[in-house]
Enzyme design. Structure first.
Site, PDB file in Angstrom:
ATOM      1  N   TYR A  42     -11.289  -1.331   0.714  1.00  0.00           N
ATOM      2  CA  TYR A  42     -11.275  -0.907   2.117  1.00  0.00           C
ATOM      3  C   TYR A  42      -9.996  -0.152   2.431  1.00  0.00           C
ATOM      4  O   TYR A  42      -9.869   0.494   3.475  1.00  0.00           O
ATOM      5  CB  TYR A  42     -11.450  -2.111   3.057  1.00  0.00           C
ATOM      6  CG  TYR A  42     -10.158  -2.820   3.408  1.00  0.00           C
ATOM      7  CD1 TYR A  42      -9.567  -3.708   2.531  1.00  0.00           C
ATOM      8  CD2 TYR A  42      -9.513  -2.568   4.616  1.00  0.00           C
ATOM      9  CE1 TYR A  42      -8.372  -4.331   2.845  1.00  0.00           C
ATOM     10  CE2 TYR A  42      -8.327  -3.189   4.949  1.00  0.00           C
ATOM     11  CZ  TYR A  42      -7.751  -4.069   4.052  1.00  0.00           C
ATOM     12  OH  TYR A  42      -6.560  -4.660   4.368  1.00  0.00           O
ATOM     13  N   ARG A  43      -9.026  -0.179   1.505  1.00  0.00           N
ATOM     14  CA  ARG A  43      -7.685   0.345   1.750  1.00  0.00           C
ATOM     15  C   ARG A  43      -6.986   0.316   0.407  1.00  0.00           C
ATOM     16  O   ARG A  43      -7.236  -0.592  -0.377  1.00  0.00           O
ATOM     17  CB  ARG A  43      -7.020  -0.621   2.710  1.00  0.00           C
ATOM     18  CG  ARG A  43      -5.568  -0.459   3.019  1.00  0.00           C
ATOM     19  CD  ARG A  43      -5.153  -1.647   3.880  1.00  0.00           C
ATOM     20  NE  ARG A  43      -3.880  -1.454   4.521  1.00  0.00           N
ATOM     21  CZ  ARG A  43      -3.300  -2.359   5.311  1.00  0.00           C
ATOM     22  NH1 ARG A  43      -3.886  -3.507   5.544  1.00  0.00           N
ATOM     23  NH2 ARG A  43      -2.146  -2.119   5.875  1.00  0.00           N
ATOM     24  N   TYR A  87       0.828  -1.211   0.000  1.00  0.00           N
ATOM     25  CA  TYR A  87       0.000   0.000   0.000  1.00  0.00           C
ATOM     26  C   TYR A  87       0.863   1.262   0.000  1.00  0.00           C
ATOM     27  O   TYR A  87       0.354   2.362   0.128  1.00  0.00           O
ATOM     28  CB  TYR A  87      -0.940  -0.007   1.210  1.00  0.00           C
ATOM     29  CG  TYR A  87      -1.885  -1.194   1.194  1.00  0.00           C
ATOM     30  CD1 TYR A  87      -2.990  -1.212   0.346  1.00  0.00           C
ATOM     31  CD2 TYR A  87      -1.650  -2.314   1.996  1.00  0.00           C
ATOM     32  CE1 TYR A  87      -3.839  -2.301   0.303  1.00  0.00           C
ATOM     33  CE2 TYR A  87      -2.503  -3.414   1.950  1.00  0.00           C
ATOM     34  CZ  TYR A  87      -3.589  -3.402   1.105  1.00  0.00           C
ATOM     35  OH  TYR A  87      -4.441  -4.483   1.057  1.00  0.00           O
TER      36      TYR A  87
END
Ligand code: ADP
Length: 518
Positions: A461-462, A91
């Site tokens: 969600y991310r 991420y």
């Protein structure tokens, strides 16, 4: 990495800020050489030309130092990017969304301030890693169990602040946060919930406090720097029973979700359930060229060989019951009845308090091994949409996604987390960072999946730094009213825009022109 300054900041101003940071933390904790900057890049960014480039890092040792740094950042208009341990792999790692930001590395603030075995909580600073807390609990024989992410290299609070999760009863990590200490972008220090009452023992016990509850506003946001938080841990159960099963075909995912969801909702199974694809096992234990050297995604006959070799299914499920032995025995019968139309082939392992092996899970970084799948400098990128817990809809998602993986010639790797009313699907795209053609394909695949998911009303969600604006833009109800609300709060709390500009697609007024860039 060569120095890139924040937009509109001169060298003189930047140097003045670094000198001021040095007076606060000591010059050895201002990290501003080319090598330092390399350390804080996204380790999985493709090639040698990364997009999210920090200008420096500063590492405070106390909350007072954090406050002083924030005041300097306001004076000099220097954007800060807070990280706890910076292991947000897949991420963006420790890299900032806005190039030129100074990484605020909280890794030195790593005190375990309290652990309460009776009431099942701890109070931690952000630098405390999963390994640190595990060691503390085992060394002191504290009968509390941790919920650990696959790669447990990161920080307990950092992971919860990004909504990390794991397949355990306390697996929704952000829900275990209870009471925070936060430095606001103004430099002011607040405590949330019951912590706002001086000396309240209820701070790590009661989440709601009085009036609006703020904890979750500091999660996946850029409204504050969390300098400590209460975090709930699971009391050691009397016994556990683990039932493991394999399902051989991709389409088995549909019935699995429909059998598992009622078990989860009725709390017969009281943990986050993962339906794990074969690829995690294959990529952690071998490399692609051992199986296949051809072009395109792995053909079905190669997948069949992988399943045979490891004795696994296309999908693999481990259900664990935590409780008194007779309760676990009764729940086991309910689970067997629920699965009866499909299978009764479970491998069962049992543990009871006092047994040496097989109790509390231990942290590991082994699953990170998957990044070696293609050889070279490996990387991974996660695409993680949320959808309703319906077998039919989940199967449709699987088919859509697999078709896209095939179209872009990327090996499919997906896990589905059955979390109650919703399912979160983690798709892992593995690549060789030095293969430009492969990484370009991977990014095109990612973008196609964002659009496909948005078309059916699903978002992630991310997400990775490079997709935060894209994903935020899919939240379009009433002409993006939620985005406007986020940015109104941002501007009120952070008028100079110094804290994590661009995090989760939230841009302060000073940097709104950067949206979609970088
Ligand atoms: P981990 O090391 O557990 O993977 P990170 O330190 O990489 O976690 O944090 C993940 C993300 O969460 C960061 O990029 C940042 O946006 C946010 N974050 C982490 N720690 C804090 C904190 N103490 N205060 C505010 N935001 C944070």
């Amino acid at each position: 990495m060569q120095l890139q300054l924040p937009p509109g900041i001169t060298h003189a101003r930047f140097d003045a800020a670094l000198a001021a940071f040095g007076r606060i933390v000591g010059s050895e904790w201002v990290l501003a050489t080319d090598e330092d900057r390399d350390t804080y890049l996204d380790v999985y960014a493709p090639g040698n030309d990364p997009r999210f480039v920090p200008a420096a890092a500063v590492a405070p040792a106390s909350v007072e130092e954090v406050q002083a740094i924030v005041r300097v950042a306001n004076e000099q208009r220097i954007p800060l990017w807070p990280i706890s341990r910076g292991k947000n792999y897949g991420y963006g790692g420790s890299a900032p969304r806005l190039s030129g930001s100074v990484v605020l590395d909280l890794g030195r603030m790593k005190r375990i301030l309290e652990v309460n075995p009776e009431l099942g909580y701890c109070i931690l600073e952000p630098g405390v890693g999963f390994f640190d807390l595990y060691r503390h609990l085992t060394d002191n024989r504290i009968p509390l169990w941790m919920s650990l992410p696959g790669n447990a290299w990161g920080s307990v609070l950092g992971n919860a602040l990004e909504r990390g999760f794991a397949a355990t009863p306390y697996g929704d990590h952000t829900s275990q946060l209870c009471g925070m200490e936060v430095v606001l972008p103004s430099g002011e220090l607040v405590r949330t919930g019951m912590g706002a009452m001086s000396g309240s023992p209820n701070w790590p016990l009661f989440k709601h406090g009085f009036g609006p509850a703020w904890d979750q506003l500091f999660v996946q946001s850029n409204f504050g720097i969390v300098t400590r938080a209460g975090f709930w841990l699971m009391p050691e159960p009397a016994a556990t029973t683990t039932l493991t099963m394999h399902a051989p075909r991709p389409e088995d995912l549909g019935w699995l979700v429909d059998v598992l969801t009622p078990l989860k909702l009725r709390r017969i199974v009281d943990h986050s359930i993962v339906v794990m694809g074969y690829m995690g096992t294959a990529a952690a234990n071998s490399q692609r060229n051992e199986w296949y050297q051809g072009p395109g995604a792995l053909p079905d006959e190669v997948v069949a060989r992988i399943l045979r070799k490891y004795g696994i299914g296309w999908w693999n499920v481990s259900l664990r019951l935590y409780g008194e032995p007779e309760m676990n025995d009764a729940s086991e019968q309910v689970i067997r009845r629920a699965f009866a139309p499909h299978t009764q082939e479970f491998t069962v392992t049992r543990w009871k308090r006092g047994d040496a092996e097989g109790g509390a899970p231990a942290p590991s970084v082994f699953p990170l091994q998957v990044i070696n799948w293609h050889g070279g400098r490996g990387g991974h990128l996660g695409f993680s949409p949320v959808m309703p817990a319906s077998g039919r809809l989940v199967l449709e998602q699987l088919e859509r996604t697999r078709a896209r993986f095939r179209e872009f010639g990327v090996d499919y790797s997906g896990n589905f987390y059955v979390l109650g009313r919703h399912v979160t699907n983690i798709n892992l795209m593995l690549f060789d960072r030095d293969n430009a053609e492969m990484t370009a394909r991977t990014h095109r695949l990612f973008e196609a999946m964002v659009q496909d998911s948005a078309a059916v009303g699903y978002a992630e969600y991310r997400t990775h730094l490079g997709y935060m604006d894209r994903v935020a833009a899919t939240f379009d109800y009433n002409a993006h009213a939620l985005g406007r609300l986020n940015e109104a709060v941002k501007d009120a709390l952070d008028p100079n825009g110094i804290l994590a500009p661009g995090k989760s697609g939230i841009w302060p007024r000073a940097y709104r022109g950067e949206r979609g860039r970088g």
